[in-house]
Scaffold this active site. Sequence first.
Site, PDB file in Angstrom:
ATOM      1  NE  ARG A  64      -2.438  -2.432   2.824  1.00 32.20           N
ATOM      2  CZ  ARG A  64      -2.636  -2.862   4.124  1.00 32.20           C
ATOM      3  NH1 ARG A  64      -3.236  -1.891   4.932  1.00 32.20           N
ATOM      4  NH2 ARG A  64      -2.409  -3.822   4.818  1.00 32.20           N
ATOM      5  CD  GLU A 101      -3.109  -4.509  14.565  1.00 33.62           C
ATOM      6  OE1 GLU A 101      -3.252  -4.152  13.346  1.00 33.62           O
ATOM      7  OE2 GLU A 101      -4.120  -4.162  15.230  1.00 33.62           O
TER       8      GLU A 101
HETATM    9  C1  PRP Z   1       0.315  -3.361   6.349  1.00 33.11           C
HETATM   10  C2  PRP Z   1       0.359  -1.697   6.423  1.00 33.11           C
HETATM   11  C3  PRP Z   1       1.950  -1.672   6.835  1.00 33.11           C
HETATM   12  C4  PRP Z   1       1.863  -2.440   8.138  1.00 33.11           C
HETATM   13  C5  PRP Z   1       1.616  -1.653   9.375  1.00 33.11           C
HETATM   14  O1  PRP Z   1       0.847  -3.882   5.557  1.00 33.11           O
HETATM   15  O2  PRP Z   1       0.410  -1.384   4.949  1.00 33.11           O
HETATM   16  O3  PRP Z   1       2.777  -1.796   6.076  1.00 33.11           O
HETATM   17  O4  PRP Z   1       0.877  -3.383   7.729  1.00 33.11           O
HETATM   18  O5  PRP Z   1       1.655  -2.682  10.457  1.00 33.11           O
HETATM   19  P1  PRP Z   1       2.836  -2.498  11.697  1.00 33.11           P
HETATM   20  O6  PRP Z   1       3.201  -1.145  11.750  1.00 33.11           O
HETATM   21  O7  PRP Z   1       2.421  -3.350  12.709  1.00 33.11           O
HETATM   22  O8  PRP Z   1       4.020  -3.097  11.109  1.00 33.11           O
HETATM   23  P2  PRP Z   1       1.040  -5.590   5.369  1.00 33.11           P
HETATM   24  O9  PRP Z   1       2.062  -6.198   5.899  1.00 33.11           O
HETATM   25  O10 PRP Z   1      -0.387  -6.120   5.677  1.00 33.11           O
HETATM   26  O11 PRP Z   1       0.917  -5.586   3.724  1.00 33.11           O
HETATM   27  P3  PRP Z   1       0.297  -5.317   2.510  1.00 33.11           P
HETATM   28  O12 PRP Z   1       0.381  -3.667   2.529  1.00 33.11           O
HETATM   29  O13 PRP Z   1       1.088  -6.042   1.292  1.00 33.11           O
HETATM   30  O14 PRP Z   1      -1.118  -5.536   2.766  1.00 33.11           O
HETATM   31  N1  ADE Z   2      -1.765  -3.281   8.912  1.00 32.32           N
HETATM   32  C1  ADE Z   2      -1.450  -3.554  10.310  1.00 32.32           C
HETATM   33  N2  ADE Z   2      -2.649  -3.447  11.084  1.00 32.32           N
HETATM   34  C2  ADE Z   2      -3.518  -2.836  10.193  1.00 32.32           C
HETATM   35  C3  ADE Z   2      -5.079  -2.595  10.304  1.00 32.32           C
HETATM   36  N3  ADE Z   2      -5.459  -2.635  11.710  1.00 32.32           N
HETATM   37  N4  ADE Z   2      -5.917  -2.364   9.386  1.00 32.32           N
HETATM   38  C4  ADE Z   2      -5.132  -2.265   7.800  1.00 32.32           C
HETATM   39  N5  ADE Z   2      -3.770  -2.752   7.988  1.00 32.32           N
HETATM   40  C5  ADE Z   2      -3.136  -2.873   9.086  1.00 32.32           C
END
Ligand code: PRP
Ligand code: ADE
Length: 179
Positions: A64, A101
Amino acid sequence: MEARRHVALKETIRSIPDYPKPGIIFRDITTLLSDPRAFRRAVDALVHPYAGGRIDQVAGIEARGFILGGAVAHQLSSGFVPIRKKGKLPHKTVSIAYALEYGTDEMEIHVDAIKPGDRVLLVDDLIATGGTACAAVNLLRQIGAEVVAACFVIDLPEIGGAEKLRALDVPVRTLMEFE
Ligand code: PRP
Ligand code: ADE
Protein backbone atom coordinates in the site's frame (compact mmCIF):
# COMPACT_ATOMS: atom_id res chain seq x y z
CA MET A 1 -19.82 24.19 -2.49
CA GLU A 2 -20.61 20.57 -3.33
CA ALA A 3 -21.66 18.44 -0.35
CA ARG A 4 -18.98 15.80 -1.04
CA ARG A 5 -16.24 18.33 -0.34
CA HIS A 6 -17.29 18.29 3.31
CA VAL A 7 -16.82 14.55 3.72
CA ALA A 8 -13.96 14.15 6.20
CA LEU A 9 -11.02 12.14 4.93
CA LYS A 10 -11.48 9.74 7.83
CA GLU A 11 -14.99 8.87 6.66
CA THR A 12 -13.57 7.51 3.40
CA ILE A 13 -11.79 4.68 5.27
CA ARG A 14 -13.72 1.39 5.42
CA SER A 15 -13.40 -0.60 8.66
CA ILE A 16 -13.69 -4.39 8.44
CA PRO A 17 -13.96 -6.30 11.71
CA ASP A 18 -12.12 -9.60 12.22
CA TYR A 19 -9.91 -9.32 9.11
CA PRO A 20 -7.45 -10.91 8.53
CA LYS A 21 -7.81 -12.45 12.00
CA PRO A 22 -10.44 -12.37 14.77
CA GLY A 23 -9.99 -9.25 16.91
CA ILE A 24 -8.32 -7.12 14.21
CA ILE A 25 -10.31 -4.22 12.76
CA PHE A 26 -8.84 -3.80 9.28
CA ARG A 27 -8.67 -0.15 8.16
CA ASP A 28 -9.16 -0.39 4.41
CA ILE A 29 -7.76 2.52 2.35
CA THR A 30 -9.12 1.26 -1.00
CA THR A 31 -12.26 3.34 -0.41
CA LEU A 32 -10.10 6.46 0.08
CA LEU A 33 -8.03 5.68 -3.03
CA SER A 34 -11.07 5.24 -5.27
CA ASP A 35 -12.54 8.60 -4.18
CA PRO A 36 -10.77 11.13 -6.45
CA ARG A 37 -11.07 14.06 -4.02
CA ALA A 38 -10.03 12.03 -1.01
CA PHE A 39 -7.01 10.53 -2.80
CA ARG A 40 -5.81 13.98 -3.87
CA ARG A 41 -6.41 15.47 -0.42
CA ALA A 42 -4.54 12.65 1.27
CA VAL A 43 -1.54 12.92 -1.08
CA ASP A 44 -1.50 16.73 -0.81
CA ALA A 45 -1.59 16.50 3.00
CA LEU A 46 1.25 13.96 3.05
CA VAL A 47 3.35 16.14 0.72
CA HIS A 48 2.65 19.55 2.28
CA PRO A 49 5.24 19.55 5.12
CA TYR A 50 8.05 18.61 2.72
CA ALA A 51 7.19 20.77 -0.30
CA GLY A 52 9.95 23.27 -0.89
CA GLY A 53 12.47 21.21 1.11
CA ARG A 54 14.93 18.69 -0.30
CA ILE A 55 13.71 15.11 -0.45
CA ASP A 56 15.94 13.06 -2.76
CA GLN A 57 13.98 9.82 -2.53
CA VAL A 58 10.61 8.66 -1.28
CA ALA A 59 10.78 5.10 0.07
CA GLY A 60 7.47 3.23 -0.13
CA ILE A 61 6.67 0.00 1.68
CA GLU A 62 5.00 -2.83 -0.28
CA ALA A 63 2.19 -2.89 -1.10
CA ARG A 64 0.00 0.00 0.00
CA GLY A 65 2.99 2.30 0.51
CA PHE A 66 3.73 2.00 -3.22
CA ILE A 67 0.43 3.63 -4.20
CA LEU A 68 0.80 6.60 -1.86
CA GLY A 69 4.59 6.83 -2.08
CA GLY A 70 4.58 6.98 -5.88
CA ALA A 71 2.10 9.86 -5.84
CA VAL A 72 4.06 11.67 -3.10
CA ALA A 73 7.35 11.24 -4.99
CA HIS A 74 5.78 12.67 -8.14
CA GLN A 75 4.51 15.72 -6.25
CA LEU A 76 7.91 16.29 -4.60
CA SER A 77 9.82 15.69 -7.86
CA SER A 78 11.91 13.12 -6.03
CA GLY A 79 12.84 9.55 -6.89
CA PHE A 80 10.99 6.50 -5.59
CA VAL A 81 12.59 3.49 -3.87
CA PRO A 82 10.57 0.33 -3.25
CA ILE A 83 10.97 -1.61 -0.02
CA ARG A 84 9.65 -5.06 -0.96
CA LYS A 85 8.63 -8.32 0.63
CA LYS A 86 11.40 -10.94 0.44
CA GLY A 87 12.31 -12.46 -2.93
CA LYS A 88 10.87 -9.78 -5.22
CA LEU A 89 13.86 -7.56 -5.94
CA PRO A 90 16.18 -8.76 -8.72
CA HIS A 91 19.51 -7.14 -7.75
CA LYS A 92 21.64 -7.49 -4.58
CA THR A 93 19.61 -6.65 -1.47
CA VAL A 94 19.85 -6.13 2.26
CA SER A 95 17.01 -7.75 4.18
CA ILE A 96 15.44 -7.69 7.63
CA ALA A 97 12.78 -9.77 9.44
CA TYR A 98 10.04 -7.90 11.31
CA ALA A 99 6.85 -8.47 13.34
CA LEU A 100 3.37 -7.29 12.26
CA GLU A 101 0.12 -6.71 14.17
CA TYR A 102 -0.99 -10.05 12.69
CA GLY A 103 2.15 -12.07 11.90
CA THR A 104 5.79 -11.83 10.80
CA ASP A 105 7.42 -11.05 7.46
CA GLU A 106 10.74 -10.13 5.84
CA MET A 107 11.49 -7.11 3.66
CA GLU A 108 14.32 -6.07 1.37
CA ILE A 109 15.83 -3.07 -0.37
CA HIS A 110 18.40 -2.93 -3.17
CA VAL A 111 21.85 -2.21 -1.71
CA ASP A 112 22.40 0.59 -4.22
CA ALA A 113 18.87 2.03 -4.07
CA ILE A 114 20.05 5.35 -2.67
CA LYS A 115 23.25 7.40 -2.65
CA PRO A 116 24.90 7.79 0.78
CA GLY A 117 23.50 10.91 2.45
CA ASP A 118 20.34 10.96 0.34
CA ARG A 119 17.47 12.59 2.22
CA VAL A 120 14.66 10.03 2.29
CA LEU A 121 10.98 10.34 3.19
CA LEU A 122 9.38 7.03 4.23
CA VAL A 123 5.72 6.61 3.19
CA ASP A 124 3.14 3.95 4.08
CA ASP A 125 -0.63 3.82 4.50
CA LEU A 126 -0.78 2.86 8.17
CA ILE A 127 1.33 2.45 11.28
CA ALA A 128 0.22 -0.06 13.91
CA THR A 129 2.98 -1.82 15.90
CA GLY A 130 5.60 0.11 13.97
CA GLY A 131 7.40 -3.16 13.22
CA THR A 132 7.27 -2.57 9.48
CA ALA A 133 8.28 1.09 9.59
CA CYS A 134 11.10 0.58 12.12
CA ALA A 135 12.48 -2.26 9.97
CA ALA A 136 12.28 0.00 6.91
CA VAL A 137 14.21 2.76 8.73
CA ASN A 138 16.80 0.19 9.74
CA LEU A 139 17.21 -0.94 6.11
CA LEU A 140 17.41 2.62 4.81
CA ARG A 141 20.06 3.55 7.37
CA GLN A 142 22.05 0.39 6.56
CA ILE A 143 22.43 1.63 2.98
CA GLY A 144 23.38 5.15 4.05
CA ALA A 145 20.11 7.07 3.89
CA GLU A 146 19.26 10.04 6.04
CA VAL A 147 15.65 9.30 7.00
CA VAL A 148 14.20 12.81 7.17
CA ALA A 149 10.71 11.76 8.29
CA ALA A 150 8.02 9.11 7.95
CA CYS A 151 4.40 9.78 7.04
CA PHE A 152 1.28 7.68 7.08
CA VAL A 153 -2.40 8.19 6.35
CA ILE A 154 -3.51 6.22 9.45
CA ASP A 155 -2.10 5.91 12.96
CA LEU A 156 -3.33 3.33 15.47
CA PRO A 157 -1.86 5.19 18.48
CA GLU A 158 -2.98 2.69 21.13
CA ILE A 159 -0.64 0.13 19.57
CA GLY A 160 2.29 2.54 19.91
CA GLY A 161 4.11 2.24 16.58
CA ALA A 162 4.54 5.96 15.96
CA GLU A 163 6.23 6.35 19.36
CA LYS A 164 8.65 3.51 18.51
CA LEU A 165 9.56 5.27 15.30
CA ARG A 166 10.06 8.60 17.11
CA ALA A 167 12.36 6.77 19.55
CA LEU A 168 14.55 6.04 16.49
CA ASP A 169 14.77 9.84 15.96
CA VAL A 170 12.41 9.80 12.98
CA PRO A 171 9.81 12.60 12.94
CA VAL A 172 6.38 11.05 12.26
CA ARG A 173 3.32 12.67 10.65
CA THR A 174 -0.07 10.98 10.27
CA LEU A 175 -3.37 12.25 8.86
CA MET A 176 -5.85 10.49 11.14
CA GLU A 177 -6.13 8.13 14.08
CA PHE A 178 -8.26 5.06 14.79
CA GLU A 179 -8.45 3.20 18.09
C1 PRP B 1 0.32 -3.27 6.57
C2 PRP B 1 0.42 -1.79 6.35
C3 PRP B 1 1.78 -1.47 6.90
C4 PRP B 1 1.92 -2.47 8.05
C5 PRP B 1 1.70 -1.78 9.37
O1 PRP B 1 0.96 -3.94 5.54
O2 PRP B 1 0.29 -1.45 4.98
O3 PRP B 1 2.81 -1.67 5.95
O4 PRP B 1 0.92 -3.48 7.84
O5 PRP B 1 1.79 -2.67 10.43
P1 PRP B 1 2.84 -2.53 11.63
O6 PRP B 1 2.94 -1.08 12.00
O7 PRP B 1 2.25 -3.37 12.73
O8 PRP B 1 4.14 -3.10 11.17
P2 PRP B 1 0.94 -5.52 5.34
O9 PRP B 1 2.17 -6.11 5.94
O10 PRP B 1 -0.37 -6.05 5.80
O11 PRP B 1 1.13 -5.67 3.79
P3 PRP B 1 0.33 -5.21 2.48
O12 PRP B 1 0.51 -3.69 2.34
O13 PRP B 1 1.05 -5.94 1.41
O14 PRP B 1 -1.12 -5.58 2.64
N1 ADE C 1 -1.74 -3.26 9.14
C1 ADE C 1 -1.53 -3.55 10.43
N2 ADE C 1 -2.65 -3.41 11.15
C2 ADE C 1 -3.61 -3.03 10.27
C3 ADE C 1 -4.99 -2.72 10.39
N3 ADE C 1 -5.60 -2.78 11.58
N4 ADE C 1 -5.67 -2.36 9.29
C4 ADE C 1 -5.05 -2.30 8.08
N5 ADE C 1 -3.76 -2.59 7.91
C5 ADE C 1 -3.04 -2.93 8.98
